[in-house]
Design an enzyme around this catalytic site. Structure first.
Site, PDB file in Angstrom:
ATOM      1  N   GLU A 281     -24.708 -14.522  -8.843  1.00 50.69           N
ATOM      2  CA  GLU A 281     -25.937 -14.791  -9.590  1.00 50.69           C
ATOM      3  C   GLU A 281     -27.160 -14.088  -9.019  1.00 50.69           C
ATOM      4  OE1 GLU A 281     -26.453 -19.050 -10.308  1.00 50.69           O
ATOM      5  OE2 GLU A 281     -24.297 -19.217 -10.560  1.00 50.69           O
TER       6      GLU A 281
ATOM      7  N   GLY B  97     -24.994 -25.563 -14.457  1.00 49.10           N
ATOM      8  CA  GLY B  97     -25.504 -26.824 -13.944  1.00 49.10           C
ATOM      9  C   GLY B  97     -26.113 -26.723 -12.559  1.00 49.10           C
TER      10      GLY B  97
ATOM     11  N   HIS C 112     -33.424 -21.668 -11.961  1.00 48.69           N
ATOM     12  CA  HIS C 112     -32.401 -20.633 -12.139  1.00 48.69           C
ATOM     13  C   HIS C 112     -31.025 -21.123 -11.701  1.00 48.69           C
ATOM     14  CE1 HIS C 112     -34.704 -16.740 -13.031  1.00 48.69           C
ATOM     15  NE2 HIS C 112     -35.521 -17.747 -13.244  1.00 48.69           N
ATOM     16  N   ASP C 113     -30.994 -22.143 -10.866  1.00 50.01           N
ATOM     17  CA  ASP C 113     -29.713 -22.755 -10.515  1.00 50.01           C
ATOM     18  C   ASP C 113     -29.192 -23.609 -11.659  1.00 50.01           C
ATOM     19  OD1 ASP C 113     -27.510 -23.632  -8.920  1.00 50.01           O
ATOM     20  OD2 ASP C 113     -28.611 -25.454  -8.434  1.00 50.01           O
TER      21      ASP C 113
ATOM     22  N   HIS D  46     -45.347 -22.351 -14.943  1.00 54.21           N
ATOM     23  CA  HIS D  46     -46.062 -21.096 -14.782  1.00 54.21           C
ATOM     24  C   HIS D  46     -47.549 -21.318 -14.504  1.00 54.21           C
ATOM     25  CE1 HIS D  46     -42.845 -18.444 -17.002  1.00 54.21           C
ATOM     26  NE2 HIS D  46     -42.421 -18.960 -15.864  1.00 54.21           N
TER      27      HIS D  46
ATOM     28  N   ASP E 152     -50.960 -17.926 -13.805  1.00 55.04           N
ATOM     29  CA  ASP E 152     -52.138 -18.703 -14.214  1.00 55.04           C
ATOM     30  C   ASP E 152     -53.323 -18.121 -13.468  1.00 55.04           C
ATOM     31  OD1 ASP E 152     -54.209 -20.491 -14.576  1.00 55.04           O
ATOM     32  OD2 ASP E 152     -53.205 -22.190 -13.640  1.00 55.04           O
TER      33      ASP E 152
ATOM     34  N   SER F 233     -25.135 -22.874  -7.082  1.00 55.53           N
ATOM     35  CA  SER F 233     -24.398 -21.612  -7.214  1.00 55.53           C
ATOM     36  C   SER F 233     -25.317 -20.413  -6.999  1.00 55.53           C
ATOM     37  CB  SER F 233     -23.725 -21.523  -8.590  1.00 55.53           C
ATOM     38  OG  SER F 233     -24.680 -21.636  -9.634  1.00 55.53           O
TER      39      SER F 233
END
Length: 322
Positions: A89, A75, A69-70, A194, A241, A79
């Site tokens: 964010e 990039g 997610h960063d 995942h 999973d 953040s």
């Protein structure tokens, strides 16, 4: 006169070329970046991650997700770690109430600041912690290029627009990852993250009523995630999973073959589409998956890094240096 002019042009080309090379070199990441400035950086991160994952296996998936997610938002610049109460964010739709692991990163940062003040960036900590989380749960290792610096802003708009939601279809997923210069194989491999972690009922409720899901699997999930929205069940968790929820392996792809993908976007990877063959390959060949995953993680980790004098090295990962 012509000869002098030519010599001048040649000299100018050489200078420009040299400057371009120097600029490119300064933007390159290196696996040995901290060997001299903070030689115990990587071992410090690894020890802390191992302890956190040993305490709670799910934390490995949470740290891996933080890195993803960063990187997908302006990039790999940390953040996502900025505690911006004014629409950063962390408050974006894909992140609000679901991102975890900040305390682990803060703990690592505090240790590194004591060892090597203002030397190791939060962006690099995130990147290495993601790798170490995968290893801690039985997955592959890879060499992490280092030398990222930290951003001074957080981008909620970018998080809302660039992070692919679980409702995406295959074409949307391919486009979303392609926008980050990640190939279709990269996309399918990274989705294999995942194989660990859990998801909230709100992210898979609609998928339980779709045609491309195993009916027995869907019925078992309905017991804790009924069709009707409810504050009492919206945040109920289910493993992404169901086969080996705390082990980083290729079972995620085998689940897709039997229509046991938890999210709509998971099952889209095996739904009579262009990625079916990749899923079959990863399901039958664990080495092919882990190799592709490691390659894709390095590619993703190289997304728009701040280097040289760009950004800063934050003293605290949750705020910009004052």
């Amino acid at each position: 006169m012509a000869s002098a002019s030519n010599n001048f042009l040649i000299s100018l080309v050489v200078v420009v070329a040299a400057a371009a090379l120097a600029s490119g070199a300064s933007a390159q990441l290196s696996s040995t970046f901290y060997d001299t400035s903070c030689p115990n950086a990587l071992s410090t991160i690894r020890t802390a991650v191992n302890a956190a994952v040993a305490q709670e296996a799910r934390m490995g998936a949470s740290l891996l997700r933080l890195h993803f997610h960063d990187c997908f938002v302006q990039g790999c610049d940390a953040s996502v770690l900025l505690n911006d109460t004014n629409g950063g964010e962390q408050n974006a739709i894909p992140n609000a109430g679901s991102l975890r692991g900040f305390g682990v990163i803060d703990n690592i940062k505090a240790q590194l600041e004591a060892l090597c003040p203002q030397t190791v960036s939060c962006a690099d900590i995130l990147t290495v912690a993601a790798r170490d989380s995968v290893v801690a749960l039985g997955g592959p290792s890879w060499t992490v290029p280092l030398g990222r610096r930290d951003s001074t802003n957080s981008n909620a708009t970018g998080a809302n627009s660039d992070l692919p939601p679980p409702s995406f279809n295959l074409d949307q997923l391919i486009s979303s990852f392609g926008n980050k210069n990640l190939s279709v194989t990269d996309m399918v491999a990274l989705s294999g993250a995942h194989t660990i972690g859990q998801a909230r009922c709100t992210t898979f409720r609609d998928h339980l009523g779709e045609a491309n899901i195993n009916s027995t699997f869907a019925a078992s999930l309905r017991t804790s995630c009924p069709a009707a929205q409810s504050t009492s069940t919206d945040n109920n968790l289910a493993p992404l999973d169901v086969t080996t929820p705390n082990t980083f392996d290729n079972a995620y792809y085998s689940n897709l073959l039997s229509q046991r993908g938890l999210l709509h976007s998971d099952q889209e990877l095996f739904n009579n589409g262009s990625t079916d063959s990749i899923v079959r390959n990863f399901a039958s060949n664990a080495a092919a998956f882990t190799s592709a995953f490691a390659t894709a993680m390095v590619t993703m980790g190289n997304l728009q890094p701040l280097t040289g004098t760009q950004g800063q090295i934050r003293r605290n990962c949750w705020r910009v240096n004052s």
